[in-house]
Design a protein around this motif. Sequence first.
Motif, PDB file in Angstrom:
ATOM      1  N   LYS A  27      11.002  33.614   9.615  1.00  0.00           N
ATOM      2  CA  LYS A  27      11.378  32.693  10.693  1.00  0.00           C
ATOM      3  C   LYS A  27      12.893  32.558  10.811  1.00  0.00           C
ATOM      4  O   LYS A  27      13.438  32.428  11.901  1.00  0.00           O
ATOM      5  CB  LYS A  27      10.763  31.318  10.446  1.00  0.00           C
ATOM      6  CG  LYS A  27       9.247  31.287  10.585  1.00  0.00           C
ATOM      7  CD  LYS A  27       8.731  29.893  10.295  1.00  0.00           C
ATOM      8  CE  LYS A  27       7.216  29.840  10.389  1.00  0.00           C
ATOM      9  NZ  LYS A  27       6.688  28.484  10.084  1.00  0.00           N
ATOM     10  N   ARG A  77      -5.721  31.485   7.844  1.00  0.00           N
ATOM     11  CA  ARG A  77      -4.728  30.533   8.370  1.00  0.00           C
ATOM     12  C   ARG A  77      -3.311  31.080   8.205  1.00  0.00           C
ATOM     13  O   ARG A  77      -2.471  30.971   9.123  1.00  0.00           O
ATOM     14  CB  ARG A  77      -4.861  29.203   7.621  1.00  0.00           C
ATOM     15  CG  ARG A  77      -3.899  28.114   8.094  1.00  0.00           C
ATOM     16  CD  ARG A  77      -3.978  26.905   7.191  1.00  0.00           C
ATOM     17  NE  ARG A  77      -3.680  27.254   5.803  1.00  0.00           N
ATOM     18  CZ  ARG A  77      -2.436  27.431   5.343  1.00  0.00           C
ATOM     19  NH1 ARG A  77      -1.387  27.345   6.165  1.00  0.00           N
ATOM     20  NH2 ARG A  77      -2.249  27.721   4.078  1.00  0.00           N
ATOM     21  N   ASP A  80      -2.801  33.714  10.783  1.00  0.00           N
ATOM     22  CA  ASP A  80      -2.538  33.112  12.089  1.00  0.00           C
ATOM     23  C   ASP A  80      -1.094  32.620  12.181  1.00  0.00           C
ATOM     24  O   ASP A  80      -0.440  32.761  13.231  1.00  0.00           O
ATOM     25  CB  ASP A  80      -3.507  31.954  12.333  1.00  0.00           C
ATOM     26  CG  ASP A  80      -4.937  32.438  12.508  1.00  0.00           C
ATOM     27  OD1 ASP A  80      -5.127  33.623  12.850  1.00  0.00           O
ATOM     28  OD2 ASP A  80      -5.873  31.636  12.300  1.00  0.00           O
ATOM     29  N   GLU A  81      -0.640  32.075  11.074  1.00  0.00           N
ATOM     30  CA  GLU A  81       0.765  31.617  11.057  1.00  0.00           C
ATOM     31  C   GLU A  81       1.719  32.802  11.207  1.00  0.00           C
ATOM     32  O   GLU A  81       2.695  32.741  11.970  1.00  0.00           O
ATOM     33  CB  GLU A  81       1.046  30.876   9.753  1.00  0.00           C
ATOM     34  CG  GLU A  81       2.460  30.309   9.656  1.00  0.00           C
ATOM     35  CD  GLU A  81       2.707  29.599   8.343  1.00  0.00           C
ATOM     36  OE1 GLU A  81       3.838  29.147   8.111  1.00  0.00           O
ATOM     37  OE2 GLU A  81       1.750  29.500   7.532  1.00  0.00           O
ATOM     38  N   ARG A  83       1.003  35.655  12.600  1.00  0.00           N
ATOM     39  CA  ARG A  83       0.864  36.157  13.968  1.00  0.00           C
ATOM     40  C   ARG A  83       1.660  35.295  14.950  1.00  0.00           C
ATOM     41  O   ARG A  83       2.281  35.816  15.889  1.00  0.00           O
ATOM     42  CB  ARG A  83      -0.617  36.158  14.360  1.00  0.00           C
ATOM     43  CG  ARG A  83      -0.883  36.783  15.726  1.00  0.00           C
ATOM     44  CD  ARG A  83      -2.350  36.717  16.053  1.00  0.00           C
ATOM     45  NE  ARG A  83      -2.645  37.387  17.300  1.00  0.00           N
ATOM     46  CZ  ARG A  83      -3.819  37.372  17.901  1.00  0.00           C
ATOM     47  NH1 ARG A  83      -4.816  36.698  17.352  1.00  0.00           N
ATOM     48  NH2 ARG A  83      -4.016  38.014  19.035  1.00  0.00           N
ATOM     49  N   SER A  84       1.627  33.982  14.747  1.00  0.00           N
ATOM     50  CA  SER A  84       2.383  33.075  15.618  1.00  0.00           C
ATOM     51  C   SER A  84       3.873  33.351  15.529  1.00  0.00           C
ATOM     52  O   SER A  84       4.584  33.372  16.535  1.00  0.00           O
ATOM     53  CB  SER A  84       2.076  31.627  15.235  1.00  0.00           C
ATOM     54  OG  SER A  84       2.857  30.740  15.995  1.00  0.00           O
ATOM     55  N   VAL A  85       4.331  33.613  14.299  1.00  0.00           N
ATOM     56  CA  VAL A  85       5.769  33.881  14.110  1.00  0.00           C
ATOM     57  C   VAL A  85       6.156  35.182  14.791  1.00  0.00           C
ATOM     58  O   VAL A  85       7.180  35.268  15.488  1.00  0.00           O
ATOM     59  CB  VAL A  85       6.104  33.914  12.610  1.00  0.00           C
ATOM     60  CG1 VAL A  85       7.544  34.398  12.400  1.00  0.00           C
ATOM     61  CG2 VAL A  85       5.924  32.545  11.996  1.00  0.00           C
ATOM     62  N   THR A  87       4.575  36.739  17.221  1.00  0.00           N
ATOM     63  CA  THR A  87       4.369  36.684  18.667  1.00  0.00           C
ATOM     64  C   THR A  87       5.507  35.947  19.355  1.00  0.00           C
ATOM     65  O   THR A  87       5.969  36.328  20.447  1.00  0.00           O
ATOM     66  CB  THR A  87       3.046  35.995  18.991  1.00  0.00           C
ATOM     67  OG1 THR A  87       1.978  36.728  18.371  1.00  0.00           O
ATOM     68  CG2 THR A  87       2.790  35.956  20.483  1.00  0.00           C
ATOM     69  N   ASN A  88       6.005  34.889  18.704  1.00  0.00           N
ATOM     70  CA  ASN A  88       7.076  34.092  19.296  1.00  0.00           C
ATOM     71  C   ASN A  88       8.448  34.726  19.157  1.00  0.00           C
ATOM     72  O   ASN A  88       9.422  34.235  19.713  1.00  0.00           O
ATOM     73  CB  ASN A  88       7.097  32.703  18.657  1.00  0.00           C
ATOM     74  CG  ASN A  88       5.854  31.904  19.014  1.00  0.00           C
ATOM     75  OD1 ASN A  88       5.258  32.114  20.071  1.00  0.00           O
ATOM     76  ND2 ASN A  88       5.455  30.999  18.126  1.00  0.00           N
ATOM     77  N   GLU A  97       0.269  42.525  17.619  1.00  0.00           N
ATOM     78  CA  GLU A  97      -1.128  42.512  18.011  1.00  0.00           C
ATOM     79  C   GLU A  97      -1.864  43.695  17.398  1.00  0.00           C
ATOM     80  O   GLU A  97      -2.985  43.576  16.917  1.00  0.00           O
ATOM     81  CB  GLU A  97      -1.250  42.562  19.540  1.00  0.00           C
ATOM     82  CG  GLU A  97      -0.786  41.306  20.241  1.00  0.00           C
ATOM     83  CD  GLU A  97      -1.718  40.135  19.999  1.00  0.00           C
ATOM     84  OE1 GLU A  97      -2.880  40.402  19.657  1.00  0.00           O
ATOM     85  OE2 GLU A  97      -1.280  38.989  20.136  1.00  0.00           O
ATOM     86  N   TYR A 100      -2.349  43.101  13.689  1.00  0.00           N
ATOM     87  CA  TYR A 100      -3.379  42.097  13.470  1.00  0.00           C
ATOM     88  C   TYR A 100      -4.775  42.693  13.695  1.00  0.00           C
ATOM     89  O   TYR A 100      -5.705  42.427  12.941  1.00  0.00           O
ATOM     90  CB  TYR A 100      -3.149  40.921  14.426  1.00  0.00           C
ATOM     91  CG  TYR A 100      -4.015  39.732  14.119  1.00  0.00           C
ATOM     92  CD1 TYR A 100      -3.667  38.841  13.109  1.00  0.00           C
ATOM     93  CD2 TYR A 100      -5.183  39.517  14.839  1.00  0.00           C
ATOM     94  CE1 TYR A 100      -4.458  37.748  12.840  1.00  0.00           C
ATOM     95  CE2 TYR A 100      -5.992  38.432  14.562  1.00  0.00           C
ATOM     96  CZ  TYR A 100      -5.614  37.538  13.563  1.00  0.00           C
ATOM     97  OH  TYR A 100      -6.408  36.463  13.303  1.00  0.00           O
TER      98      TYR A 100
END
Length: 210
Positions: A27, A77, A80-81, A83-85, A87-88, A97, A100
Motif C-alpha cells: 500500500k 479475506r 480479498d484485501e 485484490r482490493s489493493v 485493483t485500486n 484479476e 486472482y
Amino acid sequence: MATLIQSYEQQYSVLTADITAKIGRLKTGNEENREQLSREIHANFEEANDLLEQLELESRGAGAGSRVAAYRAELQRVRDEYRSVTTNSNNYNIDSEEVYDEWGGANEQRRKLLDNSERLERAGKSLTEGYRVVLETEQIGAAVLQDLSVQRETIQRSRGRLRETDEQLNRSSRLMNSMIVRALQDRFILVMVFLVIGVLLCAGLYFSVT
C-alpha cells in the motif's frame, strides 16, 4: 500427529502475518518494488494453500476436528484485501484479476484433488472391508470342508464296519447251513442204521422160526 498439526498451524499463522505485512508495504511502497512484493505475496499464498491441504489431510487422518475452514476463510479475506489493493492501484503493471482467477482455479483443482483423495480413501476402505469378508468366507469354507472331510471319514469307517459285519453274518450263515446239513446227514445215517438193524432182526426171527 497432534504435534505435526500444531506445527502446520504455526507455519500458517506466520505466513498469513507475513502476507498481511507485505500487503501493508504494498500500500505504501514505491513503484519499483511493487512487482517483487506481489510475486512474494503470490508465493506466500501458494505456500499457505499447501499448508492448509497438509493440515486438512493430517486432521482427517487423526480423526479429529480441525479449524481448516476458518483458516481458509481467513486466507480468503486476506486475498480479498490484496485484490482490493491491487485493483485500486492505478499504476500497477500486473493484471490482478488474472492472478486472482489463477488462484481460484488452483484452489478448485486442489479441492477436486482432495475430493478424489476422499473417494479413493473410501474405495480403499471398501476394498479392505471386501477383502476381510472374503477372508472370513474363505475361513468358513475351509471349516465346512474340514467338517465334511471328518464326516466323510466317519461314513467310510461306518461302511467298513458294515462290510465286516456283513461278512461275519455270511460266515455265520454258511456255518449254520453246514451244521444243519451235517445234522441231517447224521439223522439219515441213524435211520439207515435202525433200518438195517430192523431188517437183520426180522431176518433172524424168520430163520429161527423156520
